[in-house]
Design a protein around this motif. Structure first.
Motif, PDB file in Angstrom:
ATOM      1  N   SER A 186      -8.863  -4.472   9.502  1.00  0.00           N
ATOM      2  CA  SER A 186      -8.082  -3.399  10.122  1.00  0.00           C
ATOM      3  C   SER A 186      -6.765  -3.176   9.391  1.00  0.00           C
ATOM      4  O   SER A 186      -6.308  -2.036   9.232  1.00  0.00           O
ATOM      5  N   THR A 187      -6.154  -4.265   8.947  1.00  0.00           N
ATOM      6  CA  THR A 187      -4.885  -4.137   8.230  1.00  0.00           C
ATOM      7  C   THR A 187      -5.083  -3.415   6.905  1.00  0.00           C
ATOM      8  O   THR A 187      -4.290  -2.540   6.536  1.00  0.00           O
TER       9      THR A 187
ATOM     10  N   ASP B 232       3.616  -1.511  12.678  1.00  0.00           N
ATOM     11  CA  ASP B 232       2.811  -0.345  12.311  1.00  0.00           C
ATOM     12  C   ASP B 232       2.651  -0.353  10.792  1.00  0.00           C
ATOM     13  O   ASP B 232       3.380   0.326  10.074  1.00  0.00           O
ATOM     14  N   PRO B 233       1.698  -1.144  10.266  1.00  0.00           N
ATOM     15  CA  PRO B 233       1.577  -1.267   8.813  1.00  0.00           C
ATOM     16  C   PRO B 233       1.258   0.056   8.123  1.00  0.00           C
ATOM     17  O   PRO B 233       1.680   0.274   6.980  1.00  0.00           O
TER      18      PRO B 233
ATOM     19  N   ALA C  17       6.045   4.908   4.484  1.00  0.00           N
ATOM     20  CA  ALA C  17       7.467   5.001   4.165  1.00  0.00           C
ATOM     21  C   ALA C  17       7.757   4.492   2.751  1.00  0.00           C
ATOM     22  O   ALA C  17       8.497   5.119   1.983  1.00  0.00           O
ATOM     23  N   VAL C  18       7.158   3.351   2.396  1.00  0.00           N
ATOM     24  CA  VAL C  18       7.341   2.814   1.045  1.00  0.00           C
ATOM     25  C   VAL C  18       6.755   3.774   0.015  1.00  0.00           C
ATOM     26  O   VAL C  18       7.351   4.029  -1.037  1.00  0.00           O
ATOM     27  N   HIS C  19       5.575   4.306   0.306  1.00  0.00           N
ATOM     28  CA  HIS C  19       4.938   5.286  -0.581  1.00  0.00           C
ATOM     29  C   HIS C  19       5.866   6.472  -0.835  1.00  0.00           C
ATOM     30  O   HIS C  19       5.980   6.950  -1.981  1.00  0.00           O
TER      31      HIS C  19
ATOM     32  N   GLY D  38       7.406   8.530  10.545  1.00  0.00           N
ATOM     33  CA  GLY D  38       7.310   8.383  11.987  1.00  0.00           C
ATOM     34  C   GLY D  38       7.926   7.098  12.520  1.00  0.00           C
ATOM     35  O   GLY D  38       7.806   6.813  13.704  1.00  0.00           O
ATOM     36  N   LEU D  39       8.573   6.343  11.651  1.00  0.00           N
ATOM     37  CA  LEU D  39       9.252   5.128  12.106  1.00  0.00           C
ATOM     38  C   LEU D  39      10.582   5.488  12.740  1.00  0.00           C
ATOM     39  O   LEU D  39      11.266   6.418  12.304  1.00  0.00           O
ATOM     40  N   ALA D  40      10.983   4.746  13.749  1.00  0.00           N
ATOM     41  CA  ALA D  40      12.256   5.013  14.413  1.00  0.00           C
ATOM     42  C   ALA D  40      13.395   4.785  13.438  1.00  0.00           C
ATOM     43  O   ALA D  40      13.391   3.781  12.704  1.00  0.00           O
ATOM     44  N   VAL D  41      14.356   5.657  13.420  1.00  0.00           N
ATOM     45  CA  VAL D  41      15.524   5.471  12.579  1.00  0.00           C
ATOM     46  C   VAL D  41      16.399   4.412  13.227  1.00  0.00           C
ATOM     47  O   VAL D  41      16.794   4.543  14.395  1.00  0.00           O
TER      48      VAL D  41
END
Length: 266
Positions: free
Chosen positions: A42-43, A235-236, A242-244, A261-264
């Protein structure tokens, strides 16, 4: 047809236009089946949906990788040690180039601790590995860390020496620790003509991680090879995205946090 053609083709499978988002997940040897690795299927599916160029594991896990990697590249890691053994810096060979080919690898990787008591043997092993891998047109990612008695693991001079050693021994891509700021990391990138990717280290918050990626890229790095920071994230998929965005689309940390979509973080 020479082996260089195959090597170039395989490098393109583990990166995009000379930039790399690699997620190493070989930690099962080092620290066991921690969160993110129990259900590795899954990861892997999540991080490759998020935009990872390649997944890296020990070769024995390959059957769990291929059905879930969404067309991403696969790198087989060929040495290791455990955190509970007598010396974690004593990385021992865990497979051969032909083992990696049989496992469906697009590239192989090898870890060397420059400055450790085990450096001489690891130099010999990496030299042999690059010679053998290139006979088959298989790229080599050398994880060249500055680690050992009296060695500052974030010192740019030591890191520059480490990545240059990787080039001198015939690697195609080198991975090392981030020095902590973009200005000092320029020396590391300038120490080699090879693409330099940075390790993630201990998770330290999303914004801090992305700021390190942004700083490395601004210094001339070619991307990342980040493990726990990504695969142990809540949330991998979003963290990989984000890294991409920073590596492949030159986003700022703030833009990457918002667009993924990650919280700031405050």
């Amino acid at each position: 047809m020479d082996a260089g053609t195959g090597k170039a083709a395989r490098l393109a499978r583990i990166g995009t236009d000379g930039r790399y988002v690699v997620v190493p997940m070989d930690h099962g040897i080092t620290i066991g089946a921690v969160a993110g690795l129990k259900d590795i299927e899954s990861t892997i599916a999540a991080i490759t949906r998020g935009g990872a160029d390649a997944v890296l594991t020990q070769r024995g896990v390959a059957p769990r990788v291929h059905p879930n990697k969404n067309g991403a590249g696969y790198i087989a890691h060929l040495n290791g040690s455990t955190a509970v053994g007598p010396d974690a810096n004593d990385k021992r060979t865990t497979g051969t180039v032909t083992d990696a080919i049989r496992a469906g690898a697009d590239a192989v990787s090898f870890h060397i601790n420059v400055g450790s008591d085990h450096e001489p043997g690891q130099i010999e092993e990496l030299g042999r590995l690059t010679s053998e891998a290139h006979e088959y047109g298989l790229p080599v990612l050398a994880m060249t860390y500055a680690r050992g008695p009296g060695v500052d693991e974030s010192d740019p001079e030591a890191l520059g020496h480490a990545v240059r050693l990787g080039e001198e021994l015939g690697a195609d891509v080198v991975k090392t620790a981030y020095s902590g700021d973009s200005e000092s990391f320029e020396h590391v990138c300038e120490s080699t003509r090879l693409p330099v990717v940075i390790a993630g280290g201990e998770p330290d918050g999303d914004r801090e991680t992305l700021a390190a990626v942004r700083g490395a890229m601004d210094a001339g790095a070619a991307g990342v090879s980040m493990g726990r920071t990504v695969f142990q994230h809540d949330d991998p998929e979003a963290m990989t995205r984000a890294v991409h965005l920073v590596v492949h689309e030159d986003a700022t940390p703030g833009e990457a946090l918002r667009e993924s979509g990650l919280a700031v973080e405050a």
